[in-house]
Design a protein around this motif. Structure first.
Motif, PDB file in Angstrom:
ATOM      1  N   ALA A  29       0.831  -1.209   0.000  1.00  0.00           N
ATOM      2  CA  ALA A  29       0.000   0.000   0.000  1.00  0.00           C
ATOM      3  C   ALA A  29       0.865   1.258   0.000  1.00  0.00           C
ATOM      4  N   ILE A  30       1.912   1.259   0.848  1.00  0.00           N
ATOM      5  CA  ILE A  30       2.794   2.435   0.896  1.00  0.00           C
ATOM      6  C   ILE A  30       3.547   2.576  -0.414  1.00  0.00           C
ATOM      7  N   SER A  31       3.951   1.439  -0.983  1.00  0.00           N
ATOM      8  CA  SER A  31       4.638   1.475  -2.274  1.00  0.00           C
ATOM      9  C   SER A  31       3.741   2.069  -3.350  1.00  0.00           C
ATOM     10  N   ASP A  32       2.450   1.680  -3.332  1.00  0.00           N
ATOM     11  CA  ASP A  32       1.497   2.246  -4.293  1.00  0.00           C
ATOM     12  C   ASP A  32       1.330   3.749  -4.069  1.00  0.00           C
ATOM     13  N   GLU A  33       1.301   4.141  -2.781  1.00  0.00           N
ATOM     14  CA  GLU A  33       1.178   5.572  -2.471  1.00  0.00           C
ATOM     15  C   GLU A  33       2.401   6.340  -2.957  1.00  0.00           C
ATOM     16  N   LEU A  34       3.589   5.723  -2.795  1.00  0.00           N
ATOM     17  CA  LEU A  34       4.808   6.355  -3.298  1.00  0.00           C
ATOM     18  C   LEU A  34       4.758   6.516  -4.809  1.00  0.00           C
ATOM     19  N   LYS A  35       4.236   5.482  -5.484  1.00  0.00           N
ATOM     20  CA  LYS A  35       4.116   5.562  -6.946  1.00  0.00           C
ATOM     21  C   LYS A  35       3.160   6.684  -7.342  1.00  0.00           C
ATOM     22  N   THR A  36       2.076   6.829  -6.553  1.00  0.00           N
ATOM     23  CA  THR A  36       1.124   7.915  -6.831  1.00  0.00           C
ATOM     24  C   THR A  36       1.790   9.271  -6.659  1.00  0.00           C
ATOM     25  N   ILE A  37       2.577   9.390  -5.552  1.00  0.00           N
ATOM     26  CA  ILE A  37       3.295  10.647  -5.318  1.00  0.00           C
ATOM     27  C   ILE A  37       4.266  10.899  -6.462  1.00  0.00           C
ATOM     28  N   ARG A  38       4.997   9.831  -6.844  1.00  0.00           N
ATOM     29  CA  ARG A  38       5.963   9.973  -7.936  1.00  0.00           C
ATOM     30  C   ARG A  38       5.266  10.376  -9.233  1.00  0.00           C
ATOM     31  N   LYS A  39       4.081   9.791  -9.470  1.00  0.00           N
ATOM     32  CA  LYS A  39       3.329  10.121 -10.679  1.00  0.00           C
ATOM     33  C   LYS A  39       2.925  11.594 -10.674  1.00  0.00           C
ATOM     34  N   LYS A  40       2.458  12.056  -9.490  1.00  0.00           N
ATOM     35  CA  LYS A  40       2.059  13.467  -9.385  1.00  0.00           C
ATOM     36  C   LYS A  40       3.258  14.390  -9.616  1.00  0.00           C
ATOM     37  N   ILE A  41       4.410  14.001  -9.019  1.00  0.00           N
ATOM     38  CA  ILE A  41       5.617  14.812  -9.211  1.00  0.00           C
ATOM     39  C   ILE A  41       6.021  14.812 -10.685  1.00  0.00           C
ATOM     40  N   ASN A  42       5.950  13.614 -11.319  1.00  0.00           N
ATOM     41  CA  ASN A  42       6.281  13.527 -12.749  1.00  0.00           C
ATOM     42  C   ASN A  42       5.344  14.398 -13.574  1.00  0.00           C
ATOM     43  N   GLU A  43       4.034  14.388 -13.202  1.00  0.00           N
ATOM     44  CA  GLU A  43       3.063  15.215 -13.927  1.00  0.00           C
ATOM     45  C   GLU A  43       3.397  16.700 -13.776  1.00  0.00           C
ATOM     46  N   ILE A  44       3.792  17.075 -12.535  1.00  0.00           N
ATOM     47  CA  ILE A  44       4.174  18.478 -12.314  1.00  0.00           C
ATOM     48  C   ILE A  44       5.401  18.831 -13.143  1.00  0.00           C
ATOM     49  N   LEU A  45       6.394  17.922 -13.133  1.00  0.00           N
ATOM     50  CA  LEU A  45       7.612  18.167 -13.911  1.00  0.00           C
ATOM     51  C   LEU A  45       7.305  18.186 -15.407  1.00  0.00           C
ATOM     52  N   ASP A  46       6.370  17.314 -15.844  1.00  0.00           N
ATOM     53  CA  ASP A  46       5.980  17.306 -17.259  1.00  0.00           C
ATOM     54  C   ASP A  46       5.350  18.644 -17.644  1.00  0.00           C
ATOM     55  N   LYS A  47       4.515  19.180 -16.737  1.00  0.00           N
ATOM     56  CA  LYS A  47       3.880  20.475 -17.017  1.00  0.00           C
ATOM     57  C   LYS A  47       4.929  21.585 -17.094  1.00  0.00           C
ATOM     58  N   ILE A  48       5.890  21.538 -16.139  1.00  0.00           N
ATOM     59  CA  ILE A  48       6.968  22.540 -16.150  1.00  0.00           C
ATOM     60  C   ILE A  48       7.765  22.428 -17.443  1.00  0.00           C
ATOM     61  N   GLU A  49       8.091  21.187 -17.838  1.00  0.00           N
ATOM     62  CA  GLU A  49       8.852  20.971 -19.071  1.00  0.00           C
ATOM     63  C   GLU A  49       8.065  21.452 -20.289  1.00  0.00           C
ATOM     64  N   LYS A  50       6.764  21.140 -20.295  1.00  0.00           N
ATOM     65  CA  LYS A  50       5.920  21.545 -21.422  1.00  0.00           C
ATOM     66  C   LYS A  50       5.861  23.063 -21.534  1.00  0.00           C
ATOM     67  N   ALA A  51       5.671  23.713 -20.372  1.00  0.00           N
ATOM     68  CA  ALA A  51       5.601  25.182 -20.383  1.00  0.00           C
ATOM     69  C   ALA A  51       6.926  25.791 -20.845  1.00  0.00           C
ATOM     70  N   THR A  52       8.032  25.202 -20.397  1.00  0.00           N
ATOM     71  CA  THR A  52       9.354  25.705 -20.807  1.00  0.00           C
ATOM     72  C   THR A  52       9.566  25.515 -22.308  1.00  0.00           C
ATOM     73  N   LEU A  53       9.165  24.348 -22.827  1.00  0.00           N
ATOM     74  CA  LEU A  53       9.300  24.082 -24.266  1.00  0.00           C
ATOM     75  C   LEU A  53       8.397  25.004 -25.089  1.00  0.00           C
ATOM     76  N   GLN A  54       7.217  25.300 -24.542  1.00  0.00           N
ATOM     77  CA  GLN A  54       6.329  26.234 -25.240  1.00  0.00           C
ATOM     78  C   GLN A  54       6.970  27.611 -25.334  1.00  0.00           C
ATOM     79  N   ASP A  55       7.575  28.051 -24.238  1.00  0.00           N
ATOM     80  CA  ASP A  55       8.296  29.329 -24.275  1.00  0.00           C
ATOM     81  C   ASP A  55       9.429  29.275 -25.297  1.00  0.00           C
ATOM     82  N   LEU A  56      10.168  28.158 -25.284  1.00  0.00           N
ATOM     83  CA  LEU A  56      11.276  27.994 -26.219  1.00  0.00           C
ATOM     84  C   LEU A  56      10.779  28.004 -27.660  1.00  0.00           C
ATOM     85  N   ASP A  57       9.716  27.244 -27.923  1.00  0.00           N
ATOM     86  CA  ASP A  57       9.175  27.174 -29.288  1.00  0.00           C
ATOM     87  C   ASP A  57       8.671  28.532 -29.747  1.00  0.00           C
ATOM     88  N   GLY A  58       8.052  29.281 -28.810  1.00  0.00           N
ATOM     89  CA  GLY A  58       7.570  30.614 -29.173  1.00  0.00           C
ATOM     90  C   GLY A  58       8.707  31.546 -29.566  1.00  0.00           C
TER      91      GLY A  58
END
Length: 566
Positions: A167-196
């Motif tokens: 259960a804790i391992s699954d919770e860690l994976k959920t946390i990791r997924k949320k962090i990855n999603e946040i990092l993906d959003k940051i990366e996407k926003a940075t790439l959008q700025d770069l592309d612009g």
């Protein structure tokens, strides 16, 4: 006249044998055996074996070279009768002085001075009629059953731990997924700025290339026209001359405009805050071992909703001879050693008290200390203006070790799981131990003293804060979400809140000088522990000592009030 037993002890006490001669032992002598007879199931020394051989010529004997066969022989001392201290020796005696079973070696080595040593046959007479003896099998059976049940419970516990791990391992994976999603959003926003930016620069480059092509064509056309017209009439040549001049001027302007930019480029400056924040976090959360003990009766200190009553009040003077003003105790905390650290706001001092609440030492701080909290070991942290001062309390001395500075006021502090919870008076922030801001956990919406003090439950899942001007106790989860809000007629201008390790919640209030006990859910008052008539004055902070089951209350007074609770 000495008994036969006593003489045997005297005559054989200086020798320790793994096997003693059976006939000698029967006659009170302690003689080493050299032979074992499988049919007699007895041990014999050199003297006794000769007599045995005369009587029993056909009996098989084992000598010392076959001593391993002695231990396995039917006549050998069995496990029940064997001495635990001297394997191979039979338990023959009881030392009443030590209430201990003994072999002859035990008596010779450890019980020389004992006066009450009896042969087991004498002590064992009538044992089968003894009620306690008769109950032994039942008690053993009950214990066997309990151990079987305990084993079964532990096996189930092992299974539950594995499930918990999953259960804790699954919770860690959920946390990791949320962090990855946040990092993906940051990366996407940075790439959008770069592309612009890249698209804008590419557009400028295309424009420059188009200008170069257009001007090249115009210049080529003009040179052709100029060469043709210059051989015609002077009027046409003049017109060609004038237009050529205009084209050349226009071309120079374009060339100058383009050539001012040597090339277009893009740079990237990484935001190091992300890496620093992640580097300062060692784990995704605190993993703590919990042991659930079975109690025969309910322990009030472990029941978070046990209602306490007052046993006695005592006051202890904490004023020092060089204090210029009456003490104003804004903060109280207990050290693992049982000593206390208090923050005296009026005198700008942090004071160390012994277990009897006597002042041992103090250190000055550059302002009014508004709160103090225990960090770990001998370390406490004290809120002073917009700073947090770390102080070591060891060997009866206080020594300031370091400090953190904030961009806001520091009015309250708490520590849990390697993180600092700092109140600015209007908001509650979370910081790393190095002073890196993690997040703003909660913010009041209407002015100062919305977060007067804070307290964190032992598991770190619940946070209590008090709103001074709105007379409220607010319960939050560890994400800052509001779980409960309490108001009560006795809770006017709350100034201090404390949560015990078991989850008892106490609040002290300035106007009516009351101390309230609140239920663990933070939804209702359970009792008013003390009121103004009890001698308190302008309460500022409180602390519950599990060691003494006492509330230590501070306010605008030269004394601490210690309230012993039932």
């Amino acid at each position: 006249m000495a008994s036969k037993f006593e003489s045997s002890i005297q005559r054989g006490c200086d020798f320790i044998h793994d096997f003693s001669c059976s006939p000698c032992e029967e006659n009170g002598f302690n003689t080493e055996a050299h032979h074992y007879c499988t049919q007699c199931t007895k041990y014999y020394c050199q003297n006794c074996v000769s007599k045995h051989d005369v009587l029993y010529q056909k009996h098989a004997l084992f000598g010392r070279k076959d001593v391993k066969k002695w231990e396995a022989a039917p006549g050998a001392v069995d496990a029940l009768e064997s001495c635990g201290m001297h394997p191979g020796e039979a338990l023959k005696l009881v030392c009443a002085d030590h209430d201990q079973l003994c072999c002859h070696v035990c008596v010779a080595v450890d019980h020389r001075q004992c006066s009450k040593i009896h042969p087991i046959p004498d002590v064992a007479k009538g044992i089968h009629r003894n009620i306690e003896f008769q109950q032994i099998p039942k008690k053993i059976a009950e214990l066997e059953k309990q151990f079987e049940l305990m084993k079964e419970a532990r096996m189930k516990n092992t299974t539950s731990l594995k499930k918990t791990r999953t259960a804790i391992s699954d919770e860690l994976k959920t946390i990791r997924k949320k962090i990855n999603e946040i990092l993906d959003k940051i990366e996407k926003a940075t790439l959008q700025d770069l592309d612009g930016i890249i698209a804008k620069l590419e557009k400028n480059i295309k424009k420059d290339i188009k200008t170069c092509d257009q001007m090249t064509i115009e210049l080529q056309n003009m040179i052709a026209a100029f060469q043709t017209k210059s051989k015609s009439s002077e009027s046409k040549s003049y017109i060609a001359y004038r237009k050529s001049r205009d084209i050349i001027s226009q071309a120079n302007d374009h060339l100058h405009g383009i050539s001012t930019i040597e090339c277009y480029n893009v740079t990237f400056q990484a935001n190091n805050l992300i890496e620093e924040l992640l580097s300062s976090i060692k784990t995704f959360g605190a993993i703590e071992e919990q042991t659930v003990t079975i109690k025969q009766r309910k322990d009030p200190l472990s029941d978070p909703n046990h209602v306490f009553s007052v046993a006695e009040y005592k006051e202890y003077n904490v004023k020092m001879s060089d204090d210029k003003y009456p003490c104003n105790i804004h903060g109280v905390c207990e050290m693992p050693s049982g000593e206390f650290v208090i923050a005296d706001g009026n005198n700008s001092k942090v004071k160390l008290l012994d277990k009897e609440y006597r002042v041992l030492d103090h250190c000055d701080v550059p302002g009014n200390p508004f709160d103090v909290c225990h960090i770990d070991g001998n370390e406490v942290a004290v809120c002073v203006n917009s700073e947090l001062h770390f102080i070591n309390a060891s060997k009866g001395k206080l020594v300031t070790t370091r400090k953190l500075s904030f961009t806001h006021d520091s009015t309250a502090a708490a520590h849990h799981g390697g993180q600092l919870y700092i109140s600015s008076g209007t908001a509650l922030y979370v910081y790393t131990m190095s002073g890196q801001k993690v997040k703003m956990l909660y913010e009041g919406k209407s002015g100062e003293r919305m977060v007067e003090k804070c307290a964190i439950s032992n598991d770190g899942k619940t946070i209590y804060i008090i709103n001074y001007f709105k007379h409220q106790l607010i319960k939050l989860d560890n994400n800052g979400n509001k779980l409960a809000l309490l108001t009560d007629p006795d809770m006017r201008y709350p100034t201090g809140v404390h949560v015990t390790p078991a989850g008892h919640v106490f609040v002290c209030c300035e106007l009516f000088n009351t101390v309230l006990q609140v239920d663990n859910d933070g939804k209702k008052k359970m009792t008013t522990v003390v009121r103004k008539e009890d001698g308190l004055n302008s309460l500022q902070d409180l602390f519950f000592s599990s060691r003494t089951s006492s509330l230590i209350v501070g306010g605008v007074k030269d004394t601490l009030l210690v309230i012993k609770l039932n």
